[in-house]
Design a protein around this motif. Sequence first.
Motif, PDB file in Angstrom:
ATOM      1  N   ASN A 198      14.642  -8.327  11.988  1.00  0.00           N
ATOM      2  CA  ASN A 198      14.122  -7.285  12.642  1.00  0.00           C
ATOM      3  C   ASN A 198      14.573  -7.183  14.071  1.00  0.00           C
ATOM      4  O   ASN A 198      14.059  -7.630  14.778  1.00  0.00           O
ATOM      5  CB  ASN A 198      12.803  -7.333  13.218  1.00  0.00           C
ATOM      6  N   LYS A 199      15.191  -6.336  14.549  1.00  0.00           N
ATOM      7  CA  LYS A 199      16.447  -6.911  16.467  1.00  0.00           C
ATOM      8  C   LYS A 199      15.354  -6.421  16.650  1.00  0.00           C
ATOM      9  O   LYS A 199      15.372  -6.932  18.704  1.00  0.00           O
ATOM     10  CB  LYS A 199      17.677  -6.586  16.124  1.00  0.00           C
ATOM     11  N   GLY A 200      15.038  -5.171  17.072  1.00  0.00           N
ATOM     12  CA  GLY A 200      13.175  -4.500  17.604  1.00  0.00           C
ATOM     13  C   GLY A 200      12.082  -5.016  18.180  1.00  0.00           C
ATOM     14  O   GLY A 200      12.014  -5.265  19.660  1.00  0.00           O
ATOM     15  N   GLU A 201      12.437  -6.580  17.113  1.00  0.00           N
ATOM     16  CA  GLU A 201      11.057  -7.904  17.699  1.00  0.00           C
ATOM     17  C   GLU A 201      11.543  -8.741  17.958  1.00  0.00           C
ATOM     18  O   GLU A 201      10.809 -10.395  17.720  1.00  0.00           O
ATOM     19  CB  GLU A 201       9.790  -7.386  16.823  1.00  0.00           C
ATOM     20  N   ASP A 202      12.576  -8.834  18.002  1.00  0.00           N
ATOM     21  CA  ASP A 202      13.429 -10.330  18.419  1.00  0.00           C
ATOM     22  C   ASP A 202      13.384 -11.572  16.977  1.00  0.00           C
ATOM     23  O   ASP A 202      12.773 -12.677  17.518  1.00  0.00           O
ATOM     24  CB  ASP A 202      13.563 -10.662  19.318  1.00  0.00           C
TER      25      ASP A 202
ATOM     26  N   ASN B 195       1.017  -1.342   0.240  1.00  0.00           N
ATOM     27  CA  ASN B 195      -0.206  -0.222   0.001  1.00  0.00           C
ATOM     28  C   ASN B 195       0.761   0.889  -0.041  1.00  0.00           C
ATOM     29  O   ASN B 195       2.043   1.497   0.981  1.00  0.00           O
ATOM     30  CB  ASN B 195      -0.455   0.121   1.588  1.00  0.00           C
ATOM     31  N   ARG B 196       0.866   2.088  -1.171  1.00  0.00           N
ATOM     32  CA  ARG B 196       1.999   3.159  -1.259  1.00  0.00           C
ATOM     33  C   ARG B 196       1.519   4.219   0.092  1.00  0.00           C
ATOM     34  O   ARG B 196       2.495   4.851   0.729  1.00  0.00           O
ATOM     35  CB  ARG B 196       1.821   4.065  -2.345  1.00  0.00           C
ATOM     36  N   LYS B 197      -0.084   4.470   0.503  1.00  0.00           N
ATOM     37  CA  LYS B 197      -0.401   5.213   1.849  1.00  0.00           C
ATOM     38  C   LYS B 197      -1.193   3.711   2.827  1.00  0.00           C
ATOM     39  O   LYS B 197      -2.021   4.167   2.624  1.00  0.00           O
ATOM     40  CB  LYS B 197      -1.607   6.400   1.486  1.00  0.00           C
ATOM     41  N   PRO B 198      -0.168   2.801   3.532  1.00  0.00           N
ATOM     42  CA  PRO B 198      -0.530   2.865   4.230  1.00  0.00           C
ATOM     43  C   PRO B 198      -1.131   2.718   5.903  1.00  0.00           C
ATOM     44  O   PRO B 198      -0.679   4.113   6.004  1.00  0.00           O
ATOM     45  CB  PRO B 198       1.389   1.886   4.970  1.00  0.00           C
ATOM     46  N   SER B 199      -1.535   2.555   6.232  1.00  0.00           N
ATOM     47  CA  SER B 199      -2.720   2.536   7.312  1.00  0.00           C
ATOM     48  C   SER B 199      -2.023   2.351   8.689  1.00  0.00           C
ATOM     49  O   SER B 199      -2.235   2.685   9.672  1.00  0.00           O
ATOM     50  CB  SER B 199      -3.906   2.301   7.709  1.00  0.00           C
ATOM     51  N   SER B 200      -1.110   0.666   8.511  1.00  0.00           N
ATOM     52  CA  SER B 200      -0.978   0.601   9.466  1.00  0.00           C
ATOM     53  C   SER B 200      -0.172   1.298  10.139  1.00  0.00           C
ATOM     54  O   SER B 200       1.571   1.451   9.048  1.00  0.00           O
ATOM     55  CB  SER B 200      -0.468  -1.436   8.851  1.00  0.00           C
ATOM     56  N   ASP B 201       0.381   0.915  11.278  1.00  0.00           N
ATOM     57  CA  ASP B 201       2.409   1.608  12.106  1.00  0.00           C
ATOM     58  C   ASP B 201       2.831   1.199  11.521  1.00  0.00           C
ATOM     59  O   ASP B 201       4.004   0.882  11.164  1.00  0.00           O
ATOM     60  CB  ASP B 201       2.056   2.162  13.593  1.00  0.00           C
ATOM     61  N   ARG B 202       2.337  -0.659  11.493  1.00  0.00           N
ATOM     62  CA  ARG B 202       3.459  -1.940  11.490  1.00  0.00           C
ATOM     63  C   ARG B 202       4.123  -1.465   9.868  1.00  0.00           C
ATOM     64  O   ARG B 202       5.376  -1.612   9.915  1.00  0.00           O
ATOM     65  CB  ARG B 202       2.452  -2.554  11.546  1.00  0.00           C
ATOM     66  N   VAL B 203       3.194  -1.329   9.440  1.00  0.00           N
ATOM     67  CA  VAL B 203       3.430  -1.447   7.266  1.00  0.00           C
ATOM     68  C   VAL B 203       4.603   0.097   7.731  1.00  0.00           C
ATOM     69  O   VAL B 203       5.982  -0.256   7.304  1.00  0.00           O
ATOM     70  CB  VAL B 203       2.095  -1.465   6.526  1.00  0.00           C
ATOM     71  N   ARG B 204       4.010   0.924   7.969  1.00  0.00           N
ATOM     72  CA  ARG B 204       5.137   2.055   8.063  1.00  0.00           C
ATOM     73  C   ARG B 204       6.151   1.720   8.583  1.00  0.00           C
ATOM     74  O   ARG B 204       7.622   2.511   8.293  1.00  0.00           O
ATOM     75  CB  ARG B 204       4.733   3.279   8.589  1.00  0.00           C
ATOM     76  N   ARG B 205       6.620   1.315   9.719  1.00  0.00           N
ATOM     77  CA  ARG B 205       7.803   0.481  10.325  1.00  0.00           C
ATOM     78  C   ARG B 205       8.643  -0.239   9.555  1.00  0.00           C
ATOM     79  O   ARG B 205       9.643   0.719   9.738  1.00  0.00           O
ATOM     80  CB  ARG B 205       7.034   0.488  11.927  1.00  0.00           C
ATOM     81  N   TYR B 206       8.074  -0.806   9.217  1.00  0.00           N
ATOM     82  CA  TYR B 206       8.932  -1.702   8.477  1.00  0.00           C
ATOM     83  C   TYR B 206       9.090  -1.582   7.513  1.00  0.00           C
ATOM     84  O   TYR B 206      10.461  -1.622   7.087  1.00  0.00           O
ATOM     85  CB  TYR B 206       7.147  -3.434   8.063  1.00  0.00           C
ATOM     86  N   ARG B 207       8.321  -0.674   6.604  1.00  0.00           N
ATOM     87  CA  ARG B 207       8.977   0.120   5.122  1.00  0.00           C
ATOM     88  C   ARG B 207       9.893   1.044   5.579  1.00  0.00           C
ATOM     89  O   ARG B 207      11.291   1.120   4.789  1.00  0.00           O
ATOM     90  CB  ARG B 207       7.836   0.319   4.241  1.00  0.00           C
ATOM     91  N   ARG B 208       9.962   1.355   6.841  1.00  0.00           N
ATOM     92  CA  ARG B 208      11.550   2.051   7.274  1.00  0.00           C
ATOM     93  C   ARG B 208      12.459   1.683   7.403  1.00  0.00           C
ATOM     94  O   ARG B 208      13.974   1.806   7.127  1.00  0.00           O
ATOM     95  CB  ARG B 208      11.448   3.426   8.175  1.00  0.00           C
ATOM     96  N   LEU B 209      12.418   0.353   8.042  1.00  0.00           N
ATOM     97  CA  LEU B 209      13.619  -0.520   8.341  1.00  0.00           C
ATOM     98  C   LEU B 209      14.193  -0.886   6.798  1.00  0.00           C
ATOM     99  O   LEU B 209      15.027  -1.070   6.788  1.00  0.00           O
ATOM    100  CB  LEU B 209      12.923  -2.270   8.795  1.00  0.00           C
ATOM    101  N   HIS B 210      13.025  -1.523   6.487  1.00  0.00           N
ATOM    102  CA  HIS B 210      14.014  -2.566   4.289  1.00  0.00           C
ATOM    103  C   HIS B 210      12.473  -1.739   3.861  1.00  0.00           C
ATOM    104  O   HIS B 210      11.589  -3.010   4.234  1.00  0.00           O
ATOM    105  CB  HIS B 210      14.534  -3.468   4.983  1.00  0.00           C
ATOM    106  N   ASP B 211      12.302  -0.893   1.979  1.00  0.00           N
ATOM    107  CA  ASP B 211      11.013  -0.993   1.904  1.00  0.00           C
ATOM    108  C   ASP B 211      11.496  -2.232   0.607  1.00  0.00           C
ATOM    109  O   ASP B 211      11.946  -1.798   0.052  1.00  0.00           O
ATOM    110  CB  ASP B 211      11.196   0.364   1.799  1.00  0.00           C
TER     111      ASP B 211
END
Length: 218
Positions: free
Chosen positions: A152-156, A124-140
């Motif tokens: 994803n070390k933050g979630e082990d 989704n180019r404009k994600p509504s999910s905070d999780r998706v936005r966070r994941y895409r910042r880590l690796h889009d």
Amino acid sequence: MNIYLVVEGEIGEKKVYSNWLKYLNNQFNIVNSISEISTNSVYIIAGFGYPNYFEVIENAAYDVANNNIDRLVVAIDSEDMTYDEKHNEVEDFIVKLNLSIDYKIIVQHFCLETWALGNRIIVNRKPSSDRVRRYRRLHDVLYLDPAELPPNKGEDLNRAQFAEKYLRALLNDKYRNLTYSKKNPEALLHKKYFERILDRFTRTGHIASFEDFLTSFV
């Protein structure tokens, strides 16, 4: 050509390969037992994960040798190993069986979900999910090679666990009634999904290990 295919997982991967093989070659006939093998047949069996799949591979290799089946194909995840490390590990095991059989090894680097993340349409180019936005910042994965996805070390989560969770998050964010699990990979079964993975590989060279799938059944 008749093929005996050992896949990494259980129910889910058998479903995925059963569908994708028909999209790859509509002449393939998926059968439920060795006794049903005739022409252009593919018999698929679950390996039940590492290290259990070595016993399954050994039995499969002897079945191929003793039943005049044309080829053994083994599809496994590389997980935390490199592509070459996993390929060599499985190849060394098969070679040591000292059987005169044709075989191919598909290394899903680093898991089947990595390939699935190659479908750009599910992002989704404009994600509504905070999780998706966070994941895409880590690796889009819309732009970057899914095969370069880090842990994803933050979630082990190791990279394979992260890929599965990332895939599910993308699907849940884009589609109201579509999700993914290893036991229920329905989203991946459709022809358009397969074609979009193939397009990503062809156009960009991303998910390079997908070539193993394309070349193991010809």
